[in-house]
Design a protein around this motif. Structure first.
Motif, short mmCIF file in Angstrom:
data_model
loop_
_atom_site.label_atom_id
_atom_site.label_comp_id
_atom_site.label_asym_id
_atom_site.label_seq_id
_atom_site.Cartn_x
_atom_site.Cartn_y
_atom_site.Cartn_z
N ASP A 136 0.91 -1.21 0.04
CA ASP A 136 0.10 0.05 0.03
C ASP A 136 0.86 1.10 -0.08
O ASP A 136 1.94 1.27 0.44
N GLU A 137 0.22 2.42 -0.44
CA GLU A 137 0.91 3.58 -0.47
C GLU A 137 0.14 4.49 0.74
O GLU A 137 -1.09 4.29 0.72
N VAL A 138 0.86 5.33 1.59
CA VAL A 138 0.26 6.23 2.32
C VAL A 138 0.85 7.74 1.94
O VAL A 138 1.85 7.87 2.18
N ILE A 139 -0.38 8.49 1.78
CA ILE A 139 0.20 9.79 1.58
C ILE A 139 0.37 10.42 2.94
O ILE A 139 -0.47 10.55 3.65
N THR A 140 1.44 11.37 2.92
CA THR A 140 1.71 12.13 4.28
C THR A 140 2.57 13.23 4.29
O THR A 140 3.23 13.28 3.05
N SER A 141 2.71 13.99 4.91
CA SER A 141 3.49 15.18 4.90
C SER A 141 5.10 14.83 5.36
O SER A 141 5.31 14.20 6.14
N PRO A 142 5.97 15.44 4.62
CA PRO A 142 7.51 15.07 5.17
C PRO A 142 7.91 16.20 6.24
O PRO A 142 9.08 15.69 6.47
N PHE A 143 7.12 17.19 6.35
CA PHE A 143 7.61 17.90 7.54
C PHE A 143 6.84 17.71 8.75
O PHE A 143 5.86 18.21 9.11
N THR A 144 7.45 16.63 9.39
CA THR A 144 6.77 15.92 10.50
C THR A 144 8.09 15.24 11.29
O THR A 144 9.12 15.08 10.83
N PHE A 145 7.58 14.72 12.60
CA PHE A 145 8.72 13.93 13.27
C PHE A 145 8.85 12.47 12.33
O PHE A 145 7.76 12.18 12.05
N PHE A 146 9.85 12.05 12.46
CA PHE A 146 10.28 10.74 11.67
C PHE A 146 9.16 9.83 12.12
O PHE A 146 8.87 9.09 10.96
N ALA A 147 8.61 9.48 13.20
CA ALA A 147 7.62 8.53 13.50
C ALA A 147 6.50 8.43 12.47
O ALA A 147 6.02 7.24 12.14
N THR A 148 6.11 9.54 12.00
CA THR A 148 4.88 9.48 11.28
C THR A 148 5.38 8.58 10.00
O THR A 148 4.54 7.65 9.50
N ALA A 149 6.16 8.82 9.24
CA ALA A 149 6.80 8.15 8.08
C ALA A 149 7.17 6.60 8.46
O ALA A 149 6.91 5.66 7.85
N GLU A 150 8.17 6.49 9.57
CA GLU A 150 8.66 5.47 10.04
C GLU A 150 7.50 4.44 10.44
O GLU A 150 7.54 3.07 10.01
N SER A 151 6.26 4.77 11.02
CA SER A 151 5.01 4.02 11.22
C SER A 151 4.60 3.32 9.66
O SER A 151 4.09 2.20 9.59
N ILE A 152 4.69 4.15 8.48
CA ILE A 152 4.01 3.51 7.48
C ILE A 152 4.91 2.64 6.90
O ILE A 152 4.58 1.58 6.47
N SER A 153 6.46 2.72 7.03
CA SER A 153 7.45 1.74 6.73
C SER A 153 7.28 0.64 7.41
O SER A 153 7.25 -0.57 6.85
N SER A 154 7.09 0.76 8.76
CA SER A 154 6.94 -0.35 9.70
C SER A 154 5.92 -1.32 9.37
O SER A 154 5.92 -2.63 9.62
N VAL A 155 4.78 -0.83 8.74
CA VAL A 155 3.62 -1.97 8.52
C VAL A 155 4.08 -2.46 7.08
O VAL A 155 3.11 -3.07 6.62
N GLY A 156 5.04 -1.97 6.43
CA GLY A 156 5.13 -2.60 5.24
C GLY A 156 4.74 -1.72 4.08
O GLY A 156 4.75 -2.07 2.66
N ALA A 157 4.48 -0.71 4.27
CA ALA A 157 3.67 0.17 3.31
C ALA A 157 4.71 1.29 2.77
O ALA A 157 5.73 1.26 3.30
N THR A 158 4.26 2.04 1.65
CA THR A 158 5.28 3.05 1.34
C THR A 158 4.81 4.50 1.64
O THR A 158 3.80 4.62 1.26
N PRO A 159 5.44 5.29 2.23
CA PRO A 159 5.23 6.81 2.32
C PRO A 159 5.20 7.47 1.02
O PRO A 159 6.25 7.47 0.24
N VAL A 160 4.19 8.18 0.77
CA VAL A 160 4.39 9.07 -0.48
C VAL A 160 4.19 10.64 0.18
O VAL A 160 3.25 10.96 0.78
N PHE A 161 5.35 11.13 -0.01
CA PHE A 161 5.36 12.69 0.60
C PHE A 161 4.67 13.64 -0.29
O PHE A 161 5.32 13.76 -1.34
N VAL A 162 3.97 14.40 0.16
CA VAL A 162 3.66 15.50 -0.55
C VAL A 162 3.71 16.83 0.26
O VAL A 162 3.73 16.93 1.37
N ASP A 163 3.84 18.02 -0.36
CA ASP A 163 4.29 19.14 0.27
C ASP A 163 3.30 19.78 0.95
O ASP A 163 2.25 19.34 0.85
N ILE A 164 3.77 20.96 1.68
CA ILE A 164 2.87 21.52 2.84
C ILE A 164 2.39 22.70 2.53
O ILE A 164 2.89 23.34 1.41
N ASP A 165 1.51 23.08 3.40
CA ASP A 165 1.10 24.75 3.10
C ASP A 165 2.01 25.55 3.86
O ASP A 165 2.24 25.12 5.03
#
Ligand code: PLP
Length: 365
Positions: A79-108
């Motif tokens: 699975d792909e999970v869309i999230t912000s790259p401007f966050t603490f690492f744990a947000t992205a890490e959790s996505i990778s931990s469950v075997g999914a791929t983070p898809v980073f999109v830019d911020i406001d």
């Protein structure tokens, strides 16, 4: 140097509530129930009521809340999970931990939260979920997030680690999407004295899976069904959290008062104060400003440190620029600019005006 101003001072609140903490400690120690005891059950009930959510499931950390929340919502390998790259690492890490791929999109650039119009463009056949992060205590654009999720059948896992008590259109963040993931790390707005976290949901099936995953994937002891986690909240932490929860509104209001004062002190200085959008109730987990054009942020931070004013950079490297995610080749120039320009100033509920004046004086010198 004369002054030493920390970025966060927990001691006023600890001193004020110490008799209550000590009484709770004695009560729990004498009860002999240290993990998932009566205080945990009571805390889950009280925090669920506060938030206005059907299920409040405590766990060991905000990171675990994200991991368990993602899995409970059905997110997994491929699975792909869309999230912000401007966050603490744990947000992205959790996505990778469950075997999914983070898809980073830019911020406001104003709120530092995910740009939902860009999230819409990042959707593919593999997109399963989106994690809006309510960064610094300000709600992400949940109206747009929910509309996008509905249109594309996506799960929404809110990262509420920095935003306990923040609202969007009057609704507590963490109760709007499919799952909310809270952290009770000591420095968060509602923090305990160790690690702790919370999963919230109005969905009975999600709640059932989350409860199963947090105790080794078992609904019935020793009849394990899945590879889960040991991710329970201690009774002591729950007892402390019950005490702190009863004061959370006044603490968050103290932060808001301090933020108002900073805004006035910073007016006309060229430093961009945080925004609070209409329909949003900001809880100022951080008071993060942007330096004026031409100011070297890192040099400024060093100068402030020498003057006894502690500041932090949340976050100097956006997730998509970390070596571990470089192969994703995400393009997020607004997050990169923010990472170079933001600086978080001292803030806590009882921060006083005199201290704030020193901070702003040193900042703008
Ligand atoms: C603190 C934080 C987390 C992780 O919480 P822990 O309790 O430390 O695991 C996740 N996301 C964000 C945005 C955070 O600030």
């Amino acid at each position: 140097m004369a002054q030493q101003i920390p970025i966060l001072d927990l001691s006023p609140e600890i001193n004020e509530l110490l008799p209550e903490f000590m009484a709770a400690t004695e009560r729990v120690l004498k009860s002999g129930q240290f993990i998932m005891g009566p205080d945990v059950i009571a805390f889950e009930k009280e925090v669920g009521q506060y938030l206005g959510v059907k299920h409040a499931i405590s766990c060991n950390s905000g990171t675990d809340a994200l991991v368990i929340g993602l899995r409970s919502a059905g997110v997994g390998p491929g699975d792909e999970v869309i999230t912000s790259p401007f966050t603490f690492f744990a947000t992205a890490e959790s996505i990778s931990s469950v075997g999914a791929t983070p898809v980073f999109v830019d911020i406001d650039p104003a709120t530092y939260n995910i740009d939902v119009a860009l999230a819409a463009k990042a959707i593919t056949k593999k997109t399963k979920a989106i994690i809006p992060v309510h960064l610094y205590g300000h709600a992400a654009d949940m109206g747009a997030v929910m509309a996008l999720a509905q249109a594309h059948n996506l799960k929404v896992i809110e990262d509420v680690a920095q935003a306990f008590g923040a609202t969007y259109k009057g609704q507590q963040v963490g109760t709007i999407g499919d799952v909310g993931a809270f952290s009770f790390f000591p420095s968060k707005n509602l923090g305990c004295f160790g690690d702790g976290g919370l999963i919230t949901t109005n969905d009975d099936t999600v709640a059932d899976i989350a409860k199963m995953l947090r105790v080794h994937g078992s609904r019935k002891k020793y009849y394990n069904e899945e590879i889960g986690y040991n991710s329970r909240l201690d009774s002591l932490q729950a007892a402390y959290l019950r005490i702190k929860l009863s004061h959370i509104d006044s603490r968050n209001n103290g932060r808001r008062t301090a933020a108002q004062r900073y805004k006035q002190l910073l007016a006309g200085t060229g430093f961009a104060a945080p925004v609070e959008l209409t329909d949003c109730h900001h809880v100022y987990h951080q008071y993060t400003v942007r330096v004026p054009a031409g100011v070297n942020r890192d040099a400024l931070q060093e100068k402030l440190g020498k003057a006894g004013v502690s500041t932090m950079i949340y976050y100097p490297v956006p997730c998509h620029k970390l070596p571990i995610y470089k192969d994703l080749s995400a393009h997020c120039p607004i997050a990169e600019k923010a990472a170079a320009e933001v600086i978080s100033l001292p803030i806590w509920p009882s921060l006083d005006e005199a201290t704030q004046k020193i901070v702003v004086r040193e900042l703008t010198k």
